[in-house]
Design a protein around this motif. Structure first.
Motif, PDB file in Angstrom:
ATOM      1  N   MET A   1     -17.155  10.256  -5.210  1.00  0.00           N
ATOM      2  CA  MET A   1     -15.731  10.907  -4.871  1.00  0.00           C
ATOM      3  C   MET A   1     -14.961   9.886  -4.407  1.00  0.00           C
ATOM      4  SD  MET A   1     -12.532  12.631  -4.769  1.00  0.00           S
ATOM      5  CE  MET A   1     -13.467  14.683  -5.292  1.00  0.00           C
ATOM      6  N   LYS A   2     -16.214   9.591  -3.385  1.00  0.00           N
ATOM      7  CA  LYS A   2     -15.711   7.984  -2.847  1.00  0.00           C
ATOM      8  C   LYS A   2     -15.320   6.602  -3.581  1.00  0.00           C
ATOM      9  CE  LYS A   2     -17.033   4.977   1.224  1.00  0.00           C
ATOM     10  NZ  LYS A   2     -18.038   4.643   1.625  1.00  0.00           N
ATOM     11  N   GLU A   3     -15.765   6.416  -4.467  1.00  0.00           N
ATOM     12  CA  GLU A   3     -15.582   5.391  -5.477  1.00  0.00           C
ATOM     13  C   GLU A   3     -14.092   5.676  -6.214  1.00  0.00           C
ATOM     14  OE1 GLU A   3     -16.932   2.562  -6.052  1.00  0.00           O
ATOM     15  OE2 GLU A   3     -16.535   2.206  -8.300  1.00  0.00           O
ATOM     16  N   ASN A   4     -14.546   7.044  -6.785  1.00  0.00           N
ATOM     17  CA  ASN A   4     -13.385   7.233  -7.479  1.00  0.00           C
ATOM     18  C   ASN A   4     -11.161   6.473  -6.194  1.00  0.00           C
ATOM     19  OD1 ASN A   4     -14.337   8.124  -9.626  1.00  0.00           O
ATOM     20  ND2 ASN A   4     -14.160  10.264  -9.246  1.00  0.00           N
ATOM     21  N   SER A   5     -11.565   7.071  -4.695  1.00  0.00           N
ATOM     22  CA  SER A   5     -10.892   7.559  -4.617  1.00  0.00           C
ATOM     23  C   SER A   5     -10.237   5.675  -4.350  1.00  0.00           C
ATOM     24  CB  SER A   5     -10.786   7.293  -2.782  1.00  0.00           C
ATOM     25  OG  SER A   5      -9.649   7.438  -1.526  1.00  0.00           O
ATOM     26  N   ARG A   6     -11.274   4.991  -3.933  1.00  0.00           N
ATOM     27  CA  ARG A   6     -11.346   3.400  -4.059  1.00  0.00           C
ATOM     28  C   ARG A   6     -10.868   2.826  -5.231  1.00  0.00           C
ATOM     29  NH1 ARG A   6     -14.469  -1.072  -5.181  1.00  0.00           N
ATOM     30  NH2 ARG A   6     -14.251  -2.559  -3.892  1.00  0.00           N
ATOM     31  N   LYS A   7     -10.837   3.381  -6.309  1.00  0.00           N
ATOM     32  CA  LYS A   7     -10.145   2.699  -7.202  1.00  0.00           C
ATOM     33  C   LYS A   7      -8.807   2.704  -7.269  1.00  0.00           C
ATOM     34  CE  LYS A   7     -14.046   2.673 -10.444  1.00  0.00           C
ATOM     35  NZ  LYS A   7     -15.022   3.209 -11.574  1.00  0.00           N
ATOM     36  N   TYR A   8      -8.845   3.879  -7.455  1.00  0.00           N
ATOM     37  CA  TYR A   8      -7.299   4.166  -7.035  1.00  0.00           C
ATOM     38  C   TYR A   8      -6.480   3.766  -5.885  1.00  0.00           C
ATOM     39  CZ  TYR A   8      -3.104   6.770  -5.642  1.00  0.00           C
ATOM     40  OH  TYR A   8      -1.876   7.461  -6.448  1.00  0.00           O
ATOM     41  N   THR A   9      -7.023   3.222  -4.826  1.00  0.00           N
ATOM     42  CA  THR A   9      -6.518   2.545  -4.152  1.00  0.00           C
ATOM     43  C   THR A   9      -6.455   1.086  -4.007  1.00  0.00           C
ATOM     44  OG1 THR A   9      -7.619   4.574  -2.098  1.00  0.00           O
ATOM     45  CG2 THR A   9      -6.815   1.875  -1.548  1.00  0.00           C
ATOM     46  N   GLN A  10      -7.671   0.555  -4.912  1.00  0.00           N
ATOM     47  CA  GLN A  10      -7.676  -0.961  -5.467  1.00  0.00           C
ATOM     48  C   GLN A  10      -6.472  -1.015  -6.433  1.00  0.00           C
ATOM     49  OE1 GLN A  10      -9.963  -2.046  -8.092  1.00  0.00           O
ATOM     50  NE2 GLN A  10     -10.635  -3.841  -6.496  1.00  0.00           N
ATOM     51  N   GLU A  11      -6.151  -0.183  -7.260  1.00  0.00           N
ATOM     52  CA  GLU A  11      -5.050  -0.051  -8.215  1.00  0.00           C
ATOM     53  C   GLU A  11      -3.365   0.101  -7.989  1.00  0.00           C
ATOM     54  OE1 GLU A  11      -3.384   2.565 -12.095  1.00  0.00           O
ATOM     55  OE2 GLU A  11      -5.432   2.076 -12.353  1.00  0.00           O
ATOM     56  N   GLU A  12      -3.290   1.026  -6.488  1.00  0.00           N
ATOM     57  CA  GLU A  12      -2.003   0.878  -5.485  1.00  0.00           C
ATOM     58  C   GLU A  12      -1.711  -0.194  -5.397  1.00  0.00           C
ATOM     59  OE1 GLU A  12      -0.482   4.514  -2.972  1.00  0.00           O
ATOM     60  OE2 GLU A  12      -2.025   3.086  -2.314  1.00  0.00           O
ATOM     61  N   LEU A  13      -2.941  -1.019  -4.966  1.00  0.00           N
ATOM     62  CA  LEU A  13      -2.688  -2.154  -3.788  1.00  0.00           C
ATOM     63  C   LEU A  13      -2.011  -3.452  -5.127  1.00  0.00           C
ATOM     64  CD1 LEU A  13      -5.442  -2.500  -1.639  1.00  0.00           C
ATOM     65  CD2 LEU A  13      -2.847  -1.974  -1.281  1.00  0.00           C
ATOM     66  N   LEU A  14      -2.743  -3.418  -6.057  1.00  0.00           N
ATOM     67  CA  LEU A  14      -2.294  -4.114  -7.056  1.00  0.00           C
ATOM     68  C   LEU A  14      -1.245  -3.562  -8.100  1.00  0.00           C
ATOM     69  CD1 LEU A  14      -5.570  -4.200  -9.403  1.00  0.00           C
ATOM     70  CD2 LEU A  14      -5.087  -6.331  -7.889  1.00  0.00           C
ATOM     71  N   ARG A  15      -0.808  -2.439  -7.828  1.00  0.00           N
ATOM     72  CA  ARG A  15       0.951  -2.628  -7.942  1.00  0.00           C
ATOM     73  C   ARG A  15       1.951  -2.767  -6.867  1.00  0.00           C
ATOM     74  NH1 ARG A  15       0.546  -0.194 -13.256  1.00  0.00           N
ATOM     75  NH2 ARG A  15      -1.079   1.479 -13.293  1.00  0.00           N
ATOM     76  N   GLN A  16       1.846  -2.835  -6.163  1.00  0.00           N
ATOM     77  CA  GLN A  16       2.220  -3.323  -5.089  1.00  0.00           C
ATOM     78  C   GLN A  16       2.406  -4.623  -5.092  1.00  0.00           C
ATOM     79  OE1 GLN A  16       1.523  -1.686  -1.298  1.00  0.00           O
ATOM     80  NE2 GLN A  16       0.394   0.000  -1.628  1.00  0.00           N
ATOM     81  N   LEU A  17       1.330  -5.535  -5.638  1.00  0.00           N
ATOM     82  CA  LEU A  17       1.446  -6.539  -5.787  1.00  0.00           C
ATOM     83  C   LEU A  17       2.751  -7.280  -6.735  1.00  0.00           C
ATOM     84  CD1 LEU A  17      -2.021  -8.290  -5.821  1.00  0.00           C
ATOM     85  CD2 LEU A  17      -0.062  -9.040  -3.814  1.00  0.00           C
ATOM     86  N   LEU A  18       2.175  -6.473  -7.670  1.00  0.00           N
ATOM     87  CA  LEU A  18       3.098  -6.881  -9.058  1.00  0.00           C
ATOM     88  C   LEU A  18       4.652  -6.577  -9.093  1.00  0.00           C
ATOM     89  CD1 LEU A  18       0.864  -5.042 -11.495  1.00  0.00           C
ATOM     90  CD2 LEU A  18       1.411  -7.854 -11.563  1.00  0.00           C
ATOM     91  N   ASP A  19       5.370  -5.284  -8.114  1.00  0.00           N
ATOM     92  CA  ASP A  19       6.461  -4.981  -8.056  1.00  0.00           C
ATOM     93  C   ASP A  19       7.020  -5.686  -6.497  1.00  0.00           C
ATOM     94  OD1 ASP A  19       6.151  -3.377  -5.962  1.00  0.00           O
ATOM     95  OD2 ASP A  19       5.462  -1.261  -7.127  1.00  0.00           O
ATOM     96  N   GLY A  20       6.026  -5.721  -5.483  1.00  0.00           N
ATOM     97  CA  GLY A  20       6.797  -6.814  -4.377  1.00  0.00           C
ATOM     98  C   GLY A  20       7.009  -5.627  -3.474  1.00  0.00           C
ATOM     99  N   SER A  21       6.330  -4.789  -3.338  1.00  0.00           N
ATOM    100  CA  SER A  21       6.594  -3.256  -2.449  1.00  0.00           C
ATOM    101  C   SER A  21       6.875  -4.102  -1.582  1.00  0.00           C
ATOM    102  CB  SER A  21       6.946  -1.984  -3.632  1.00  0.00           C
ATOM    103  OG  SER A  21       5.260  -1.620  -3.616  1.00  0.00           O
ATOM    104  N   SER A  22       5.813  -4.330  -1.047  1.00  0.00           N
ATOM    105  CA  SER A  22       5.008  -4.810   0.082  1.00  0.00           C
ATOM    106  C   SER A  22       5.195  -6.433   0.258  1.00  0.00           C
ATOM    107  CB  SER A  22       3.754  -4.344   0.480  1.00  0.00           C
ATOM    108  OG  SER A  22       3.834  -2.921  -0.363  1.00  0.00           O
ATOM    109  N   HIS A  23       5.061  -6.253   1.707  1.00  0.00           N
ATOM    110  CA  HIS A  23       4.938  -8.168   1.741  1.00  0.00           C
ATOM    111  C   HIS A  23       3.638  -8.829   2.020  1.00  0.00           C
ATOM    112  CE1 HIS A  23       5.305 -11.794   3.581  1.00  0.00           C
ATOM    113  NE2 HIS A  23       6.294 -12.441   4.057  1.00  0.00           N
TER     114      HIS A  23
END
Length: 216
Positions: A1-23
């Protein structure tokens, strides 16, 4: 479960880089703690479109992560359309060498998956805070497959009319639509689709862009 959570969070961060939603400065510590490391001087974004359904039985996302990592430091995510993917690339090659590597990579992917593959590349930047700009350029370049050809590499830097219509594109609306699909919010999806149609009819969107949005 911990690994799945980590992967989801990593993808979320990548998407924030892609859409420019976070500084970018707000993401710096989070990126490192989730295994996202940029150790090369140049950044870009590639969009990949499989022009036919994959019938090879391959785990496409895992395969793409493998082949992109052989080309450069990279992070690959899937889009809503399961036949398309986005890769953030980090490299130290010259622009010409980078393009040569992308063409070799595209051919290798197509051969493995047994289908035509179109790859688009955004501009090259020296700061990961500009990844969202490279992503928009890669999306724009991918649209050109409707007026040029598929099964090829399309680079934003080589599009002669890039300045004419680059800003007439519903980037934000499409990003919100992506979030609505993830949340399975039918009312919000309908609202965003209406917003995209309004944008197309009022903002002078080029025909090939409107066609791509409708197709996808």
């Amino acid at each position: 479960m911990k690994e799945n959570s980590r992967k989801y969070t990593q993808e979320e961060l990548l998407r924030q880089l892609l859409d420019g939603s976070s500084h970018p400065e707000e993401l710096a510590d989070k990126l490192a703690s989730h295994g996202i490391v940029f150790d090369k001087p140049y950044f870009s974004v590639c969009c990949l479109q499989m022009e036919q359904e994959d019938r090879s039985g391959t785990d496409v996302l895992a395969f793409l992560r493998q082949v992109f990592s052989g080309c450069c430091t990279s992070y690959v995510v899937r889009t809503i359309n399961r036949s398309s993917f986005v890769a953030i690339t980090n490299f130290d090659d010259s622009e010409d060498t980078y393009k040569e590597r992308l063409e070799e990579l595209r051919e290798r992917i197509g051969k493995k998956l047994g289908c035509a593959v179109t790859l688009s590349a955004g501009g090259i930047y020296e700061n990961y805070g500009q990844i969202y700009q490279a992503y928009r350029e890669a999306i724009y370049a991918m649209d050109y497959r409707y007026i040029t050809s598929t099964d090829c590499l399309i680079c934003y830097s080589e599009i002669s009319t890039q300045d004419e219509s680059f800003n007439n594109y519903p980037y934000r609306q499409l990003e919100r639509l992506h979030d609505c699909f993830i949340q399975h919010d039918l009312n919000a999806i309908e609202k965003q689709l209406r917003s995209i149609l309004d944008f197309i009819t009022t903002c002078g969107v080029p025909l090939f862009v409107a066609r791509r949005i409708s197709y996808d």
